[in-house]
Design a protein around this motif. Structure first.
Motif, PDB file in Angstrom:
ATOM      1  N   ARG A 182       0.929  -1.141  -0.027  1.00 25.59           N
ATOM      2  CA  ARG A 182      -0.010   0.067  -0.009  1.00 25.59           C
ATOM      3  C   ARG A 182       1.055   1.250   0.025  1.00 25.59           C
ATOM      4  O   ARG A 182       2.035   1.249   0.299  1.00 25.59           O
ATOM      5  CB  ARG A 182      -1.077   0.078   1.116  1.00 25.59           C
ATOM      6  N   TYR A 183       0.220   2.356  -0.396  1.00 24.17           N
ATOM      7  CA  TYR A 183       0.729   3.750  -0.350  1.00 24.17           C
ATOM      8  C   TYR A 183      -0.266   4.536  -0.057  1.00 24.17           C
ATOM      9  O   TYR A 183      -1.592   4.343  -0.090  1.00 24.17           O
ATOM     10  CB  TYR A 183       1.750   3.925  -1.587  1.00 24.17           C
ATOM     11  N   SER A 184      -0.211   5.694   0.208  1.00 20.64           N
ATOM     12  CA  SER A 184      -0.982   6.678   0.767  1.00 20.64           C
ATOM     13  C   SER A 184      -2.032   7.132  -0.388  1.00 20.64           C
ATOM     14  O   SER A 184      -1.681   7.238  -1.736  1.00 20.64           O
ATOM     15  CB  SER A 184      -0.587   8.157   1.113  1.00 20.64           C
ATOM     16  N   SER A 185      -3.302   6.797  -0.170  1.00 21.46           N
ATOM     17  CA  SER A 185      -4.418   6.901  -1.181  1.00 21.46           C
ATOM     18  C   SER A 185      -4.541   8.314  -1.660  1.00 21.46           C
ATOM     19  O   SER A 185      -4.806   8.442  -2.774  1.00 21.46           O
ATOM     20  CB  SER A 185      -5.749   6.584  -0.511  1.00 21.46           C
ATOM     21  N   ILE A 186      -3.937   9.161  -1.053  1.00 25.32           N
ATOM     22  CA  ILE A 186      -4.140  10.675  -1.609  1.00 25.32           C
ATOM     23  C   ILE A 186      -3.556  10.962  -3.105  1.00 25.32           C
ATOM     24  O   ILE A 186      -3.990  11.661  -3.581  1.00 25.32           O
ATOM     25  CB  ILE A 186      -3.295  11.617  -0.343  1.00 25.32           C
ATOM     26  N   PHE A 187      -2.263  10.034  -3.369  1.00 25.47           N
ATOM     27  CA  PHE A 187      -1.849  10.208  -4.508  1.00 25.47           C
ATOM     28  C   PHE A 187      -2.347   9.486  -5.780  1.00 25.47           C
ATOM     29  O   PHE A 187      -1.982   9.518  -7.013  1.00 25.47           O
ATOM     30  CB  PHE A 187      -0.228   9.807  -4.285  1.00 25.47           C
ATOM     31  N   ASN A 188      -3.604   8.825  -5.237  1.00 28.17           N
ATOM     32  CA  ASN A 188      -4.396   8.358  -6.551  1.00 28.17           C
ATOM     33  C   ASN A 188      -5.425   9.385  -6.985  1.00 28.17           C
ATOM     34  O   ASN A 188      -6.412   8.901  -7.861  1.00 28.17           O
ATOM     35  CB  ASN A 188      -5.164   7.110  -5.944  1.00 28.17           C
ATOM     36  N   TYR A 189      -5.293  10.621  -6.780  1.00 28.59           N
ATOM     37  CA  TYR A 189      -6.285  11.669  -7.353  1.00 28.59           C
ATOM     38  C   TYR A 189      -5.505  12.592  -8.570  1.00 28.59           C
ATOM     39  O   TYR A 189      -4.046  12.546  -8.335  1.00 28.59           O
ATOM     40  CB  TYR A 189      -6.681  12.524  -6.536  1.00 28.59           C
ATOM     41  N   HIS A 190      -6.098  13.083  -9.428  1.00 28.93           N
ATOM     42  CA  HIS A 190      -5.411  13.622 -10.791  1.00 28.93           C
ATOM     43  C   HIS A 190      -4.943  15.187 -10.262  1.00 28.93           C
ATOM     44  O   HIS A 190      -5.659  15.673  -9.288  1.00 28.93           O
ATOM     45  CB  HIS A 190      -6.375  13.630 -11.791  1.00 28.93           C
ATOM     46  N   THR A 191      -4.173  15.693 -11.040  1.00 26.90           N
ATOM     47  CA  THR A 191      -3.878  17.116 -10.690  1.00 26.90           C
ATOM     48  C   THR A 191      -4.151  17.812 -12.106  1.00 26.90           C
ATOM     49  O   THR A 191      -3.153  18.134 -12.939  1.00 26.90           O
ATOM     50  CB  THR A 191      -2.445  17.247 -10.370  1.00 26.90           C
ATOM     51  N   PRO A 192      -5.263  18.452 -12.133  1.00 28.64           N
ATOM     52  CA  PRO A 192      -5.701  18.984 -13.684  1.00 28.64           C
ATOM     53  C   PRO A 192      -5.151  20.270 -13.766  1.00 28.64           C
ATOM     54  O   PRO A 192      -5.288  20.877 -14.969  1.00 28.64           O
ATOM     55  CB  PRO A 192      -7.424  18.906 -13.929  1.00 28.64           C
ATOM     56  N   THR A 193      -5.096  21.085 -12.794  1.00 26.92           N
ATOM     57  CA  THR A 193      -4.695  22.635 -13.010  1.00 26.92           C
ATOM     58  C   THR A 193      -3.398  22.942 -12.207  1.00 26.92           C
ATOM     59  O   THR A 193      -2.995  22.009 -11.263  1.00 26.92           O
ATOM     60  CB  THR A 193      -5.917  23.509 -12.674  1.00 26.92           C
ATOM     61  N   TRP A 194      -2.722  23.960 -12.314  1.00 28.57           N
ATOM     62  CA  TRP A 194      -1.808  24.567 -11.714  1.00 28.57           C
ATOM     63  C   TRP A 194      -1.974  24.783 -10.351  1.00 28.57           C
ATOM     64  O   TRP A 194      -1.275  24.465  -9.536  1.00 28.57           O
ATOM     65  CB  TRP A 194      -1.076  25.832 -12.418  1.00 28.57           C
ATOM     66  N   ALA A 195      -3.275  25.101  -9.865  1.00 25.17           N
ATOM     67  CA  ALA A 195      -3.641  25.419  -8.625  1.00 25.17           C
ATOM     68  C   ALA A 195      -3.539  23.984  -7.801  1.00 25.17           C
ATOM     69  O   ALA A 195      -3.351  23.934  -6.509  1.00 25.17           O
ATOM     70  CB  ALA A 195      -5.034  25.806  -8.574  1.00 25.17           C
ATOM     71  N   ASP A 196      -3.639  22.730  -8.392  1.00 25.00           N
ATOM     72  CA  ASP A 196      -3.673  21.530  -7.709  1.00 25.00           C
ATOM     73  C   ASP A 196      -2.021  21.486  -6.931  1.00 25.00           C
ATOM     74  O   ASP A 196      -1.937  20.803  -6.071  1.00 25.00           O
ATOM     75  CB  ASP A 196      -3.741  20.613  -8.637  1.00 25.00           C
ATOM     76  N   MET A 197      -1.089  22.185  -7.665  1.00 23.84           N
ATOM     77  CA  MET A 197       0.295  22.264  -7.240  1.00 23.84           C
ATOM     78  C   MET A 197       0.335  22.922  -5.919  1.00 23.84           C
ATOM     79  O   MET A 197       0.906  22.476  -4.834  1.00 23.84           O
ATOM     80  CB  MET A 197       1.328  22.736  -7.912  1.00 23.84           C
TER      81      MET A 197
END
Ligand SMILES: [Fe+2]
Ligand SMILES: [Fe+2]
Length: 321
Positions: A113-128
């Protein structure tokens, strides 16, 4: 069958271990430790290492598209830091008797397992910005108490990691601050990203205390110092004034501070979503693993070349001696 002397030695060792833990001392790699303590640490530290490495992907996605040279260099430095965190943690886990290869295989074969949080997409610069502010922010709340974890190599790795995480959180906050004080479109972009990441970052603390059966043992061993709910409370308390400074709205309309209990009352976390992502059915699970597997295959020649070089150097030293 264990002989009487072995049993006696084991009892003495267990007593020594218990005394070290009670006295806030550190357990070091060569010390005797209960097998369950060792296995718990291997699981936790390797999952943590995998999270750092997989966590490079959603942000690496933006390196070539960062809006300026300055942003690009900051983001590259941040993603590099995460690779470093993975390396310290894999090394800490190796002191417990597991190899790097075994851990890598478990990850790329989908067994770890690894943290579930990284299974979401980053569609915009604001996601950074939202990842730095919320995800690294939640990581800090989780990780600062781990600097005092009873296992020496883990605690020491966390000290350095936490210093870098606070830089990550500041750079995320700063990205969001610029956007939320920019054009209405930029402000909206910041709000949308925060709306996307707020709830998943609350899930990073894990299930609520009554649904978290392993926590009590980890707390008794002084690996974990605070419960999931306590850490979640601390995180929310930290975010509230920062939402205000950013001029952004909190996506939880039910959030309020209860003076009487001294607790934050939160809206219901969508645990069904959490379970889905954990079970491998999140928005980007398959993509993340595929990418990690491809990177491993593409890097095979580097590992072979490094091993051949190391062998050559060893032979040279032997002949010279
Ligand atoms: Fe990290
Ligand atoms: Fe980070």
């Amino acid at each position: 069958m264990a002989t009487m002397t072995e049993e006696l030695t084991e009892t003495a060792e267990q007593e020594r271990f218990d005394a070290l833990i009670a006295d806030e001392q550190r357990i070091e790699p060569r010390d005797w430790m209960p097998e369950k303590y060792r296995r718990t640490l291997i699981r936790q530290i390797s999952q943590h290492a995998h999270s750092e490495i997989i966590g490079m992907q959603p942000e690496a996605n933006w390196i070539t598209r960062a809006p300026s040279l300055k942003r690009k260099s900051i983001l590259i430095a941040k993603v590099q830091d995460e690779a470093g965190h993975g390396l310290y943690l894999y090394s800490a886990a190796q002191t417990l008797g597991i190899t790097r290869e075994e851990m890598t295989d478990a990850l790329i074969q989908g067994r770890a397992r690894y943290s579930s949080i990284f299974n979401y997409h980053t569609p915009t610069w604001a996601d950074m910005g939202a990842i730095g502010w919320l995800v690294d922010g939640a990581a800090i709340c989780n990780q600062v108490p781990l600097c005092r974890a009873s296992y020496g190599p883990y605690g020491r790795a966390m000290v350095r990691i936490c210093k870098e995480e606070s830089f990550h959180q500041r750079q995320g906050f700063e990205i969001l601050y610029e956007l939320s004080h920019g054009t209405p479109e930029q402000k909206q972009m910041a709000q949308d990203a925060v709306d996307r990441w707020y709830w998943p970052s609350l899930m990073m603390f894990g299930p609520s205390d009554d649904a978290s059966p392993n926590s009590a043992q980890s707390m008794a061993w002084k690996i974990k110092r605070f419960s999931n709910d306590e850490l979640r409370q601390r995180f929310v308390g930290m975010c509230v004034p920062q939402f205000e400074a950013l001029g952004l709205g909190c996506p939880d309309p039910d959030l309020r501070y209860d003076e009487e209990s001294g607790q934050w009352i939160m809206g219901e976390i969508d645990w069904a979503e959490f379970e889905e992502v954990l079970a491998g059915r999140g928005p980007a699970n398959a993509e993340r693993l595929r990418h990690r597997r491809d990177a491993h295959d593409d890097g095979a020649w580097v590992r072979e070349a490094a091993a051949a070089y190391a062998q050559k150097m060893q032979d040279r030293r032997r002949f010279a001696a």
